[in-house]
Design a protein around this motif. Structure first.
Motif, PDB file in Angstrom:
ATOM      1  N   UNK A 144      26.784   5.692  -3.865  1.00  0.00           N
ATOM      2  CA  UNK A 144      26.747   6.732  -4.885  1.00  0.00           C
ATOM      3  C   UNK A 144      25.926   6.373  -6.113  1.00  0.00           C
ATOM      4  N   UNK A 145      25.821   5.100  -6.437  1.00  0.00           N
ATOM      5  CA  UNK A 145      25.116   4.738  -7.663  1.00  0.00           C
ATOM      6  C   UNK A 145      24.229   3.511  -7.464  1.00  0.00           C
ATOM      7  N   UNK A 146      23.086   3.705  -6.826  1.00  0.00           N
ATOM      8  CA  UNK A 146      22.198   2.559  -6.648  1.00  0.00           C
ATOM      9  C   UNK A 146      21.626   2.121  -7.997  1.00  0.00           C
ATOM     10  N   UNK A 173      22.886   1.460 -13.361  1.00  0.00           N
ATOM     11  CA  UNK A 173      23.553   2.288 -12.353  1.00  0.00           C
ATOM     12  C   UNK A 173      24.274   3.400 -13.103  1.00  0.00           C
ATOM     13  N   UNK A 174      24.148   4.613 -12.599  1.00  0.00           N
ATOM     14  CA  UNK A 174      24.772   5.765 -13.232  1.00  0.00           C
ATOM     15  C   UNK A 174      25.859   6.296 -12.307  1.00  0.00           C
ATOM     16  N   UNK A 175      27.137   5.956 -12.583  1.00  0.00           N
ATOM     17  CA  UNK A 175      28.219   6.382 -11.696  1.00  0.00           C
ATOM     18  C   UNK A 175      28.594   7.852 -11.827  1.00  0.00           C
ATOM     19  N   UNK A 176      27.997   8.580 -12.749  1.00  0.00           N
ATOM     20  CA  UNK A 176      28.276  10.012 -12.855  1.00  0.00           C
ATOM     21  C   UNK A 176      28.775  10.403 -14.232  1.00  0.00           C
ATOM     22  N   UNK A 204      26.243   1.300 -16.002  1.00  0.00           N
ATOM     23  CA  UNK A 204      26.504  -0.108 -15.714  1.00  0.00           C
ATOM     24  C   UNK A 204      25.151  -0.808 -15.702  1.00  0.00           C
ATOM     25  N   UNK A 205      25.054  -1.879 -16.481  1.00  0.00           N
ATOM     26  CA  UNK A 205      23.815  -2.647 -16.574  1.00  0.00           C
ATOM     27  C   UNK A 205      24.011  -4.027 -15.965  1.00  0.00           C
ATOM     28  N   UNK A 206      23.035  -4.440 -15.144  1.00  0.00           N
ATOM     29  CA  UNK A 206      23.064  -5.761 -14.525  1.00  0.00           C
ATOM     30  C   UNK A 206      21.783  -6.502 -14.885  1.00  0.00           C
ATOM     31  N   UNK A 207      21.932  -7.777 -15.221  1.00  0.00           N
ATOM     32  CA  UNK A 207      20.789  -8.608 -15.577  1.00  0.00           C
ATOM     33  C   UNK A 207      20.605  -9.638 -14.479  1.00  0.00           C
ATOM     34  N   UNK A 208      19.379  -9.724 -13.990  1.00  0.00           N
ATOM     35  CA  UNK A 208      19.040 -10.699 -12.956  1.00  0.00           C
ATOM     36  C   UNK A 208      17.839 -11.515 -13.426  1.00  0.00           C
ATOM     37  N   UNK A 209      17.814 -12.757 -13.063  1.00  0.00           N
ATOM     38  CA  UNK A 209      16.675 -13.627 -13.359  1.00  0.00           C
ATOM     39  C   UNK A 209      16.059 -13.999 -12.023  1.00  0.00           C
TER      40      UNK A 209
END
Length: 152
Positions: free
Chosen positions: A26-28, A49-52, A58-63
């Motif tokens: 639902x929220x890629x 990610x936008x759950x609606x 929701x924010x994710x940080x990747x290195x």
């Protein structure tokens, strides 16, 4: 107590819907920012990610190694409802030096604290979360571009 025959199919349908509405279905995540390290060996990548309508971003940080795809890399930190000012959601990423990334945001709830360090391109990279930092120039709304047919 007897279970009515209609309860089992209803419960089964509810369980299937819950599984079908899982995170990936639902929220890629959408890449909304990528900042290269000063030595161009690594990138700090921010996804949204936008759950609606009833939940926040929701924010994710990747290195990751410079130019690499982030999709198979676990997040180094995760924040819910992070804002950059009173009208703008998101996080601002900055490299302090080749081994330290700073993630600035005004407020938000940390769901997965920043990892002490992440190994990237053969070296440790630290991620520092800094709340209370306002970005008055950030535009209102989420960071991902609006989809066609949606208001910005």
């Amino acid at each position: 107590m007897k279970t009515r025959p209609t309860r089992i199919p209803t419960m089964l349908l509810a369980a299937l819907l819950a599984v079908g509405c899982s995170h990936d279905a639902i929220m890629p995540d959408v890449e909304v920012a990528r900042v290269a390290s000063p030595d161009l060996q690594a990138d700090a990548v921010l996804t949204e990610a936008n759950p609606g309508a009833t939940a926040s971003f929701i924010y994710r940080i990747r290195i990751v190694p410079h130019g690499a795809d982030w999709r198979s890399t676990p997040s180094a930190a995760e924040l819910y409802g992070a804002t950059r000012n009173a009208q703008a959601y998101g996080i601002d990423l900055h490299w302090q030096d080749a081994n330290t990334v700073r993630a600035d945001y005004l407020q938000g709830r940390v769901m997965k604290p920043a990892a002490a360090s992440v190994a990237v391109a053969g070296r440790p990279v630290s991620l520092r979360l800094r709340s209370g930092v306002s970005n008055p120039a950030a535009p209102a709304g989420g960071m991902a571009p609006a989809e066609p047919g949606q208001a910005p």
